[in-house]
Structures are given as C-alpha cells and as structure tokens.
Design a protein around this motif. Structure first.
Motif, PDB file in Angstrom:
ATOM      1  N   ASP A   5       9.551   9.711 -18.356  1.00 32.51           N
ATOM      2  CA  ASP A   5       9.983   9.025 -19.577  1.00 32.51           C
ATOM      3  C   ASP A   5      11.506   8.942 -19.646  1.00 32.51           C
ATOM      4  O   ASP A   5      12.059   7.912 -20.046  1.00 32.51           O
ATOM      5  CB  ASP A   5       9.425   9.719 -20.823  1.00 32.51           C
ATOM      6  CG  ASP A   5       7.914   9.542 -20.962  1.00 32.51           C
ATOM      7  OD1 ASP A   5       7.382   8.548 -20.420  1.00 32.51           O
ATOM      8  OD2 ASP A   5       7.278  10.391 -21.594  1.00 32.51           O
ATOM      9  N   LYS A   6      12.182  10.018 -19.229  1.00 36.40           N
ATOM     10  CA  LYS A   6      13.650   9.994 -19.218  1.00 36.40           C
ATOM     11  C   LYS A   6      14.161   9.044 -18.139  1.00 36.40           C
ATOM     12  O   LYS A   6      15.178   8.367 -18.328  1.00 36.40           O
ATOM     13  CB  LYS A   6      14.206  11.393 -18.997  1.00 36.40           C
ATOM     14  CG  LYS A   6      14.091  12.281 -20.213  1.00 36.40           C
ATOM     15  CD  LYS A   6      14.757  13.620 -19.982  1.00 36.40           C
ATOM     16  CE  LYS A   6      14.660  14.474 -21.224  1.00 36.40           C
ATOM     17  NZ  LYS A   6      15.319  15.778 -21.045  1.00 36.40           N
ATOM     18  N   SER A  22      18.451   1.723 -20.066  1.00 37.94           N
ATOM     19  CA  SER A  22      19.851   1.736 -20.515  1.00 37.94           C
ATOM     20  C   SER A  22      20.731   1.018 -19.495  1.00 37.94           C
ATOM     21  O   SER A  22      21.642   0.276 -19.866  1.00 37.94           O
ATOM     22  CB  SER A  22      20.345   3.174 -20.686  1.00 37.94           C
ATOM     23  OG  SER A  22      19.664   3.807 -21.737  1.00 37.94           O
ATOM     24  N   GLU A  30      13.809   5.585 -19.630  1.00 39.24           N
ATOM     25  CA  GLU A  30      14.846   5.385 -20.654  1.00 39.24           C
ATOM     26  C   GLU A  30      16.208   5.131 -20.003  1.00 39.24           C
ATOM     27  O   GLU A  30      16.956   4.234 -20.412  1.00 39.24           O
ATOM     28  CB  GLU A  30      14.912   6.620 -21.558  1.00 39.24           C
ATOM     29  CG  GLU A  30      15.950   6.546 -22.639  1.00 39.24           C
ATOM     30  CD  GLU A  30      15.993   7.819 -23.473  1.00 39.24           C
ATOM     31  OE1 GLU A  30      17.071   8.093 -24.028  1.00 39.24           O
ATOM     32  OE2 GLU A  30      14.978   8.530 -23.574  1.00 39.24           O
TER      33      GLU A  30
END
Length: 111
Positions: free
Chosen positions: A46-47, A54, A50
C-alpha cells in the motif's frame, strides 16, 4: 545508495531511509521510485502504491512508477490493475522489458 541496495542487497529499510533523505534533498522522481521499490521489498505494498502515485503526480511520463504499480498490485493479487499498469509501462523504453515480464507472469496465471 538506495538503488544499489534495491538491486543487490535485501536491506530495504536502509534503502527506504536513503530514498527519504534523497527526496528531502530535492531528488524527487528517481528517489520516489526507489522508495516505492524499497516498500515493495518490505512487503508494504500500500505504501509502494501511494509512493508511486505521488511520483506520477509529479511526472506522469516516468515509466518506472507504472512499473512499480504493476508489481505492487500483482503482489496484492489485484491482477487486472497490475495488467493495466504493466501495459502502460511497456510504452516506455526503460521499463518495457520488465513490464513485459510482469505481463508474461500474469498471462501464465490466466490474466
């Protein structure tokens, strides 16, 4: 150093820390890619997603972010999303070969 760690060693925590420092120094795009790779190596998908998103907000023409998303979604077993990102990554010379490997893996699984 983050790139070297991600491509030869398994100390992803250190690679993550190095990438965060590089981002703070203004090395946004490549460092964000390395941060996404480090998160994938740490199984923090998930990171990784993300972080790649970005990066795309900064530079949607940086193929490695699509590549990162493809592999992250594949690990989360979200195969249709992975396929879409791998297909997009094949449009970039830098990521074409690796993205094609991801597509081959998906095809072997029926996607």
């Amino acid at each position: 150093r983050a790139w070297a760690l991600n491509n030869g060693l398994s100390d992803y925590s250190r690679a993550r820390d190095d990438a965060v420092k590089a981002i703070a120094l203004g090395h946004d795009v490549a460092a964000l890619h390395q941060l996404a790779v480090a998160y994938r190596g740490m199984r923090q998908y998930d990171k990784a997603i993300e972080t790649a998103n970005s990066g795309l907000a900064i530079n949607p023409e940086y193929g490695w972010f699509y590549h990162d998303l493809g592999w992250s979604y594949m690990q989360l077993r979200q195969y249709e999303s992975a396929k879409q990102y791998f297909l997009k990554a094949t449009e970039f010379a830098d990521t074409k070969t690796s993205a094609e490997k991801g597509l081959d893996s998906l095809a072997k699984m029926g996607y």
